[in-house]
Scaffold this motif. Structure first.
Motif, PDB file in Angstrom:
ATOM      1  N   ARG A 149      -5.222  -8.368  15.140  1.00  0.00           N
ATOM      2  CA  ARG A 149      -4.611  -8.296  13.800  1.00  0.00           C
ATOM      3  C   ARG A 149      -3.138  -8.736  13.844  1.00  0.00           C
ATOM      4  O   ARG A 149      -2.403  -8.378  14.761  1.00  0.00           O
ATOM      5  CB  ARG A 149      -4.739  -6.868  13.275  1.00  0.00           C
ATOM      6  CG  ARG A 149      -3.877  -6.615  12.087  1.00  0.00           C
ATOM      7  CD  ARG A 149      -4.534  -5.782  11.007  1.00  0.00           C
ATOM      8  NE  ARG A 149      -3.488  -5.345  10.105  1.00  0.00           N
ATOM      9  CZ  ARG A 149      -3.243  -4.083   9.802  1.00  0.00           C
ATOM     10  NH1 ARG A 149      -4.005  -3.113  10.275  1.00  0.00           N
ATOM     11  NH2 ARG A 149      -2.265  -3.771   8.997  1.00  0.00           N
ATOM     12  N   ASP A 150      -2.740  -9.527  12.850  1.00  0.00           N
ATOM     13  CA  ASP A 150      -1.339  -9.932  12.725  1.00  0.00           C
ATOM     14  C   ASP A 150      -0.560  -8.849  11.987  1.00  0.00           C
ATOM     15  O   ASP A 150      -0.898  -8.505  10.852  1.00  0.00           O
ATOM     16  CB  ASP A 150      -1.221 -11.253  11.945  1.00  0.00           C
ATOM     17  CG  ASP A 150      -1.714 -12.441  12.740  1.00  0.00           C
ATOM     18  OD1 ASP A 150      -1.725 -12.360  13.990  1.00  0.00           O
ATOM     19  OD2 ASP A 150      -2.098 -13.456  12.125  1.00  0.00           O
ATOM     20  N   LEU A 151       0.480  -8.357  12.641  1.00  0.00           N
ATOM     21  CA  LEU A 151       1.304  -7.302  12.035  1.00  0.00           C
ATOM     22  C   LEU A 151       2.479  -7.876  11.256  1.00  0.00           C
ATOM     23  O   LEU A 151       2.992  -7.243  10.338  1.00  0.00           O
ATOM     24  CB  LEU A 151       1.790  -6.353  13.127  1.00  0.00           C
ATOM     25  CG  LEU A 151       0.643  -5.590  13.779  1.00  0.00           C
ATOM     26  CD1 LEU A 151       1.047  -5.033  15.118  1.00  0.00           C
ATOM     27  CD2 LEU A 151       0.162  -4.486  12.870  1.00  0.00           C
ATOM     28  N   THR A 152       2.923  -9.063  11.678  1.00  0.00           N
ATOM     29  CA  THR A 152       3.863  -9.841  10.865  1.00  0.00           C
ATOM     30  C   THR A 152       3.367 -11.279  10.942  1.00  0.00           C
ATOM     31  O   THR A 152       2.714 -11.665  11.913  1.00  0.00           O
ATOM     32  CB  THR A 152       5.320  -9.811  11.409  1.00  0.00           C
ATOM     33  OG1 THR A 152       5.374 -10.549  12.632  1.00  0.00           O
ATOM     34  CG2 THR A 152       5.826  -8.407  11.651  1.00  0.00           C
TER      35      THR A 152
ATOM     36  N   GLY B  51       7.258 -16.694   8.525  1.00  0.00           N
ATOM     37  CA  GLY B  51       7.457 -17.393   7.248  1.00  0.00           C
ATOM     38  C   GLY B  51       7.080 -16.583   6.026  1.00  0.00           C
ATOM     39  O   GLY B  51       7.447 -16.941   4.905  1.00  0.00           O
ATOM     40  N   LYS B  52       6.353 -15.469   6.228  1.00  0.00           N
ATOM     41  CA  LYS B  52       5.944 -14.639   5.085  1.00  0.00           C
ATOM     42  C   LYS B  52       6.957 -13.510   4.856  1.00  0.00           C
ATOM     43  O   LYS B  52       7.659 -13.115   5.795  1.00  0.00           O
ATOM     44  CB  LYS B  52       4.556 -14.012   5.351  1.00  0.00           C
ATOM     45  CG  LYS B  52       3.439 -15.041   5.401  1.00  0.00           C
ATOM     46  CD  LYS B  52       2.905 -15.290   3.997  1.00  0.00           C
ATOM     47  CE  LYS B  52       2.218 -16.614   3.822  1.00  0.00           C
ATOM     48  NZ  LYS B  52       0.928 -16.755   4.438  1.00  0.00           N
TER      49      LYS B  52
ATOM     50  N   VAL C 247      13.208  -7.021   7.337  1.00  0.00           N
ATOM     51  CA  VAL C 247      13.445  -5.821   6.526  1.00  0.00           C
ATOM     52  C   VAL C 247      14.942  -5.608   6.295  1.00  0.00           C
ATOM     53  O   VAL C 247      15.368  -5.288   5.179  1.00  0.00           O
ATOM     54  CB  VAL C 247      12.775  -4.588   7.187  1.00  0.00           C
ATOM     55  CG1 VAL C 247      13.109  -3.324   6.433  1.00  0.00           C
ATOM     56  CG2 VAL C 247      11.272  -4.782   7.228  1.00  0.00           C
ATOM     57  N   ILE C 248      15.767  -5.848   7.306  1.00  0.00           N
ATOM     58  CA  ILE C 248      17.218  -5.665   7.155  1.00  0.00           C
ATOM     59  C   ILE C 248      17.780  -6.685   6.170  1.00  0.00           C
ATOM     60  O   ILE C 248      18.561  -6.353   5.288  1.00  0.00           O
ATOM     61  CB  ILE C 248      17.959  -5.843   8.513  1.00  0.00           C
ATOM     62  CG1 ILE C 248      17.753  -4.631   9.406  1.00  0.00           C
ATOM     63  CG2 ILE C 248      19.456  -6.091   8.303  1.00  0.00           C
ATOM     64  CD1 ILE C 248      18.301  -4.800  10.807  1.00  0.00           C
TER      65      ILE C 248
ATOM     66  N   ARG D 195       9.737 -13.433   7.697  1.00  0.00           N
ATOM     67  CA  ARG D 195       9.453 -13.054   9.093  1.00  0.00           C
ATOM     68  C   ARG D 195       9.785 -14.224  10.023  1.00  0.00           C
ATOM     69  O   ARG D 195       9.369 -15.370   9.755  1.00  0.00           O
ATOM     70  CB  ARG D 195       7.975 -12.701   9.261  1.00  0.00           C
ATOM     71  CG  ARG D 195       7.523 -11.452   8.507  1.00  0.00           C
ATOM     72  CD  ARG D 195       8.108 -10.193   9.078  1.00  0.00           C
ATOM     73  NE  ARG D 195       7.430  -8.990   8.595  1.00  0.00           N
ATOM     74  CZ  ARG D 195       7.943  -7.764   8.726  1.00  0.00           C
ATOM     75  NH1 ARG D 195       9.117  -7.578   9.289  1.00  0.00           N
ATOM     76  NH2 ARG D 195       7.270  -6.719   8.289  1.00  0.00           N
ATOM     77  N   THR D 196      10.508 -13.932  11.110  1.00  0.00           N
ATOM     78  CA  THR D 196      10.930 -14.991  12.029  1.00  0.00           C
ATOM     79  C   THR D 196       9.845 -15.346  13.039  1.00  0.00           C
ATOM     80  O   THR D 196       9.969 -16.342  13.744  1.00  0.00           O
ATOM     81  CB  THR D 196      12.188 -14.554  12.808  1.00  0.00           C
ATOM     82  OG1 THR D 196      11.876 -13.337  13.514  1.00  0.00           O
ATOM     83  CG2 THR D 196      13.368 -14.319  11.883  1.00  0.00           C
TER      84      THR D 196
END
Ligand code: CMP
Length: 137
Positions: free
Chosen positions: A37-40, A43-44, A80-81, A86-87
């Motif tokens: 599963r992708d947690l991040t 680009g999203k 989040v900061i 997402r990087t």
């Protein structure tokens, strides 16, 4: 409380007082994750900061592996900061348990614990530095 005890073993939280640890524990929501599963997703947008309680994950940027993360490691702080996309993509290698905090909870956590905020800041700068090195190579 068992969670508070477990938190003392996480390096990120090692300098917090028991009052601060209780506050951290009150913010956390444990999530069970299946392998793959992708947690991040790079680009999203991202709304959660996560700390790994159990299992391991791989961090990929542009399809290339840039890091592996395990118990006690955190991720998801950059989007989040700063409200940036997402990087990197973080994918579960195994079954995992992650403790997730939403933006508001993460922000309260940083407000209440300057030592913790500093650790997260140092970690974020190191990660951004690594990403930048990758770009110039
Ligand atoms: P975020 O950009 O929100 O989502 C992807 C996450 O991957 C990012 O936050 C960091 O937590 C993590 N990450 C990015 N670069 C690295 C790196 N070089 N090493 C470890 N983790 C990273």
């Amino acid at each position: 409380m068992a969670l508070v005890e477990a938190l003392t073993n996480i390096e990120l939280f090692s300098e917090l007082s028991s009052r601060e640890l209780k506050k951290v524990a009150s913010f956390m929501t444990p999530i069970k994750v299946k392998p793959g599963r992708d947690l991040t997703v790079q680009g999203k947008p991202g709304r959660e900061f996560m700390i790994i309680a159990e299992g391991t994950a791989t961090v990929r940027r542009d399809g290339r592996v840039i890091a592996s993360l395990g118990p006690g490691d955190f991720f998801g702080e950059l989007a989040v900061i700063a409200g940036v996309p997402r990087t990197a993509t973080v994918t579960a290698d195994t079954e995992m348990t992650v403790e997730a905090l939403n933006r508001r909870e993460f922000s309260s956590l940083l407000d209440g614990s300057p030592k913790l905020a500093k650790k997260i800041l140092v970690g974020a700068v190191k990660r951004l530095h690594q990403l930048e090195e990758g770009l110039v190579r």
